[in-house]
Design a protein around this motif. Structure first.
Motif, mmCIF file in Angstrom:
data_model
loop_
_atom_site.group_PDB
_atom_site.id
_atom_site.type_symbol
_atom_site.label_atom_id
_atom_site.label_comp_id
_atom_site.label_asym_id
_atom_site.label_seq_id
_atom_site.Cartn_x
_atom_site.Cartn_y
_atom_site.Cartn_z
ATOM 1 N N LEU A 139 39.918 22.606 -35.714
ATOM 2 C CA LEU A 139 38.725 22.539 -36.541
ATOM 3 C C LEU A 139 38.950 23.202 -37.892
ATOM 4 O O LEU A 139 38.052 23.251 -38.729
ATOM 5 C CB LEU A 139 37.550 23.226 -35.820
ATOM 6 N N ASP A 140 40.159 23.755 -38.077
ATOM 7 C CA ASP A 140 40.520 24.396 -39.348
ATOM 8 C C ASP A 140 40.987 23.320 -40.313
ATOM 9 O O ASP A 140 42.052 22.724 -40.137
ATOM 10 C CB ASP A 140 41.628 25.421 -39.112
ATOM 11 N N ILE A 141 40.188 23.036 -41.336
ATOM 12 C CA ILE A 141 40.520 21.941 -42.252
ATOM 13 C C ILE A 141 41.818 22.194 -42.997
ATOM 14 O O ILE A 141 42.596 21.278 -43.259
ATOM 15 C CB ILE A 141 39.354 21.699 -43.233
ATOM 16 N N HIS A 142 42.068 23.459 -43.358
ATOM 17 C CA HIS A 142 43.293 23.758 -44.111
ATOM 18 C C HIS A 142 44.535 23.512 -43.251
ATOM 19 O O HIS A 142 45.544 22.977 -43.730
ATOM 20 C CB HIS A 142 43.266 25.194 -44.618
ATOM 21 N N LEU A 143 44.462 23.913 -41.982
ATOM 22 C CA LEU A 143 45.589 23.657 -41.083
ATOM 23 C C LEU A 143 45.798 22.154 -40.899
ATOM 24 O O LEU A 143 46.928 21.651 -40.937
ATOM 25 C CB LEU A 143 45.339 24.327 -39.731
ATOM 26 N N THR A 144 44.686 21.438 -40.704
ATOM 27 C CA THR A 144 44.789 19.987 -40.524
ATOM 28 C C THR A 144 45.383 19.318 -41.758
ATOM 29 O O THR A 144 46.270 18.470 -41.669
ATOM 30 C CB THR A 144 43.401 19.394 -40.229
ATOM 31 N N LEU A 145 44.874 19.713 -42.947
ATOM 32 C CA LEU A 145 45.391 19.115 -44.180
ATOM 33 C C LEU A 145 46.868 19.451 -44.392
ATOM 34 O O LEU A 145 47.626 18.638 -44.909
ATOM 35 C CB LEU A 145 44.570 19.597 -45.376
ATOM 36 N N ASP A 146 47.283 20.643 -44.015
ATOM 37 C CA ASP A 146 48.690 21.026 -44.176
ATOM 38 C C ASP A 146 49.590 20.130 -43.332
ATOM 39 O O ASP A 146 50.650 19.687 -43.787
ATOM 40 C CB ASP A 146 48.879 22.491 -43.785
ATOM 41 N N VAL A 147 49.165 19.845 -42.094
ATOM 42 C CA VAL A 147 49.936 18.934 -41.232
ATOM 43 C C VAL A 147 49.969 17.532 -41.837
ATOM 44 O O VAL A 147 51.008 16.874 -41.892
ATOM 45 C CB VAL A 147 49.345 18.903 -39.814
ATOM 46 N N VAL A 155 37.628 18.575 -55.709
ATOM 47 C CA VAL A 155 38.118 19.953 -55.714
ATOM 48 C C VAL A 155 39.456 20.027 -54.980
ATOM 49 O O VAL A 155 39.542 19.600 -53.824
ATOM 50 C CB VAL A 155 37.094 20.882 -55.024
ATOM 51 N N PRO A 156 40.535 20.569 -55.620
ATOM 52 C CA PRO A 156 41.817 20.733 -54.926
ATOM 53 C C PRO A 156 41.641 21.610 -53.696
ATOM 54 O O PRO A 156 41.104 22.718 -53.796
ATOM 55 C CB PRO A 156 42.716 21.407 -55.968
ATOM 56 N N THR A 157 42.081 21.124 -52.550
ATOM 57 C CA THR A 157 41.855 21.831 -51.295
ATOM 58 C C THR A 157 43.155 22.198 -50.579
ATOM 59 O O THR A 157 43.245 23.225 -49.941
ATOM 60 C CB THR A 157 40.973 20.976 -50.359
ATOM 61 N N ALA A 158 44.186 21.338 -50.689
ATOM 62 C CA ALA A 158 45.473 21.617 -50.039
ATOM 63 C C ALA A 158 46.570 20.928 -50.835
ATOM 64 O O ALA A 158 46.345 19.887 -51.457
ATOM 65 C CB ALA A 158 45.474 21.138 -48.592
ATOM 66 N N SER A 159 47.772 21.541 -50.821
ATOM 67 C CA SER A 159 48.890 20.947 -51.578
ATOM 68 C C SER A 159 50.209 21.299 -50.909
ATOM 69 O O SER A 159 50.291 22.236 -50.115
ATOM 70 C CB SER A 159 48.883 21.447 -53.026
ATOM 71 N N ARG A 160 51.236 20.553 -51.255
ATOM 72 C CA ARG A 160 52.584 20.790 -50.720
ATOM 73 C C ARG A 160 53.597 20.262 -51.731
ATOM 74 O O ARG A 160 53.404 19.193 -52.312
ATOM 75 C CB ARG A 160 52.765 20.095 -49.373
ATOM 76 N N GLY A 161 54.684 21.031 -51.954
ATOM 77 C CA GLY A 161 55.794 20.555 -52.774
ATOM 78 C C GLY A 161 55.750 20.940 -54.230
ATOM 79 O O GLY A 161 56.648 20.603 -54.992
#
Length: 624
Positions: A471-479, A506-512
């Motif tokens: 239910l953690d959106i940040h964890l889900t988005l990271d995956v 709104v920027p919520t999660a990013s990678r790279g």
């Protein structure tokens, strides 16, 4: 059965007993639509009997069957004296076993899990066997021709001579036939005792001079003359010495015969045999290589440069068919290889212009020589022409790499100055080499496609597990972003969620991102690249990102080195929840396969997401 006595169907010995594998093998070959004749054999003795009594085109054996060992079977075929290819079916061949089987004379090994490759292997071996039969016929014809030549030579007007050493060197006699053979009349010989210095080939002159004047030359010599018209011919000289009472040579007499035709035929035979062996070696190397496309291309570039040139470049057709992209390089000089790679990787090569475009369109190889500078220079785009001007290249051969009859790439091989220009025989050899490479590339791409499909399935499964299990959106988005970067082969990616209250993304999660994505940069719905994607609900691809200013903080993306950009809306139950963006630090144009991967990525997230946006909460409709 074809019913055509001139083109009978291939006849195969299946040394597989009456096993299920034999039935599977017949089924695989039968599905090709080609006609085959099969004979089952349950023992090595039965294979030996069949080989001794009938004509066969190939033997197919398998590892692990009682009474039949592939290595003993290879030895049996060799001892029998028949030129029949042996193909072995192996359940899970190890590298050590592959090397052992190939060293024992097995022509190829087919994995049990990839029986369809058997069709490709057999077609190749049929062609190789036909070529070997052609060479044997040519050798027989050559021997018959040589026998006839010798018979004619006994009655022909060969050069008969006598050369005196004492009391002073002179030609005492030379027959009139010397005029038609060398272009010099007998009177020239009588006037000039040292005329051989003028017409013996410079490379042969030192040792011919020593032998003829030593008084101890062998009874038969083979060397080259340069005729008066400049043509080089091969001469066979049979001679004997006349000696005085003390044993000193006082004269040399003998017969000189023009054997140019015989020597050229022998040279051609050696070259044909060497090239057939070279093609077989390349095929074995490609077959033994992994299905890694890069490995196959590197092997092909190296073998091609070593066999028929000094340098080799392989370019493959881009997915959109517009460009020929550099894929592999090899140079005889290791110090020149990095320079060549760096220069050519910077030169774009359109697939539809210049001489390379003509090769790709026609499928016909083209040979070029620097001896014709205007034609050579005008054949290439200016950047490539300028590069070649500074290179030590005598001639180039451009050959299309084909797969299923369609060009998929370009093989360019060059020879340096001091070496002969490419010939028509070289062109034929290179095309055969490229065609074998095309087959290996097709197999590698098929394997690569399967691997990518498996990666997509695994990636989507991981995303589904992340969504369902957290239910953690940040964890889900990271995956999700980790899988997106992998599936879409991107350098970086981020997710912008829509704040329904303010209508801002709104920027919520990013990678790279090297410097980290700026989480305070908001984009109003309908503005900028991502705002348009959300408002218009469509995928956007920007091939040249630095030229665009309609996105927030362009200096950030320039600092990151991003060259290409893609974005897709995140939609759930008909409502836009946000935008998924991907970035590439190279010029990128999506292929149909990439777009398919994009469509399969999680662009429809669960509707129960709630995430903090600065100091507020972005509410997304709850799934009912």
């Amino acid at each position: 059965m074809t019913g055509d006595p001139e083109h009978p169907p291939p006849r195969l010995i299946l040394a597989l007993g009456f096993s299920e594998l034999a039935a599977r093998t017949e089924g695989v070959l039968g599905r090709t639509g080609a006609a085959f004749e099969f004979r089952q054999a349950a023992s090595e003795a039965e294979v030996e009997r069949l080989l001794a009594t009938e004509r066969w085109d190939a033997v197919i054996a398998a590892e692990g069957l009682p009474g039949i060992d592939p290595i003993r079977l290879s030895s049996l075929i060799t001892q029998n004296g028949t030129d029949v290819p042996l193909v072995v079916i192996s359940p899970e061949p190890t590298e050590a076993r592959l090397a052992q089987l190939l060293a024992a004379g097995v022509d190829d090994i087919v994995s049990l899990g990839n029986l369809t490759r058997l069709v490709v292997v057999l077609n190749r071996e049929f062609r190789s066997a036909a070529e070997r039969r052609r060479l044997r016929a040519a050798e027989t014809a050559l021997k018959e021709s040589e026998a006839r030549f010798r018979l004619l030579a006994l009655n022909a007007q060969d050069i008969i001579f006598r050369y005196r050493y004492l009391p002073d060197p002179a030609w005492e006699f030379i027959s009139a036939s010397v005029s038609s053979i060398s272009g010099y009349d007998p009177e020239v010989f009588y006037r000039d005792p040292d005329i051989t210095e003028r017409f013996v080939h410079p490379d042969d002159l030192p040792w011919v001079r020593v032998l003829l004047r030593s008084g101890d030359a062998p009874s038969a010599l083979l060397y080259r003359w340069i005729r008066r018209d400049g043509r080089t011919i091969w001469m066979e000289q049979r001679c004997s010495y006349l000696r005085d009472a003390s044993g000193s040579a006082v004269a040399l007499e003998g017969v000189i015969r023009d054997v140019t035709e015989r020597e050229e035929q022998e040279r051609d035979r050696r070259e044909r045999s060497a090239r057939v062996a070279a093609l077989d070696e390349v095929s074995r190397s490609l077959a033994a290589a992994s299905l890694d496309l890069r490995v196959i291309l590197d092997i092909l570039a190296r073998h091609t440069a070593e066999l028929i040139g000094d340098s080799c470049v392989i370019r493959l057709l881009s997915a959109d068919g517009r460009r020929l992209e550099p894929a592999a390089f090899h140079h005889a000089d290791p110090l020149e290889l990095p320079k060549m790679r760096e220069a050519l990787e910077q030169i774009p090569l359109p697939a539809d212009t210049g001489v390379h475009g003509e090769v790709m369109r026609s499928g016909e190889a083209i040979l070029l020589t620097k001896g014709l500078p205007d034609a050579f220079r005008s054949s290439f785009i200016p950047e490539l022409s300028a590069y070649l001007e500074g290179m030590d290249v005598q001639s180039l051969a451009l050959v299309s790499i084909r797969s299923d009859g369609q060009p998929v790439g370009l093989l360019v091989v060059g020879r340096h100055f001091g070496k002969p220009s490419y010939s028509e025989e070289d062109r034929i050899f290179l095309q055969e080499l490229a065609d074998r490479a095309g087959l290996a590339l097709a197999n590698a791409k098929l394997f690569d496609n399967v691997e990518k499909q498996l990666q997509r399935v695994e990636g989507l499964r991981n995303v589904g597990l992340a969504i369902a299990g957290s239910l953690d959106i940040h964890l889900t988005l990271d995956v999700i972003l980790a899988e997106v970067v992998n599936l879409l082969q991107a350098d970086a990616a981020d997710v912008l969620l829509l704040d329904k209250t303010t209508q801002y993304l709104v920027p919520t999660a990013s990678r790279g991102f090297h410097g980290g994505r700026n989480q305070n940069t908001r984009v109003h719905l309908g503005e900028g690249l991502s705002g348009r994607v959300a408002a218009e609900r469509r995928v956007l691809v920007v091939a040249n990102l630095p030229s665009r200013e309609d996105h927030p903080r362009p200096e950030t993306f320039r600092r990151e080195g991003f060259l290409s950009y893609t974005a897709a809306p995140l939609i759930a139950k008909g409502q836009v929840l946000g935008v998924l963006e991907t970035f590439h630090r190279r010029h990128f144009e999506p292929t149909p396969e990439w777009l398919d991967s994009c469509r399969r990525c999680p662009t429809r997230p669960p509707s129960a997401w709630t995430t903090p946006c600065c100091s507020r909460t972005c509410s997304v409709p709850t799934e009912t």
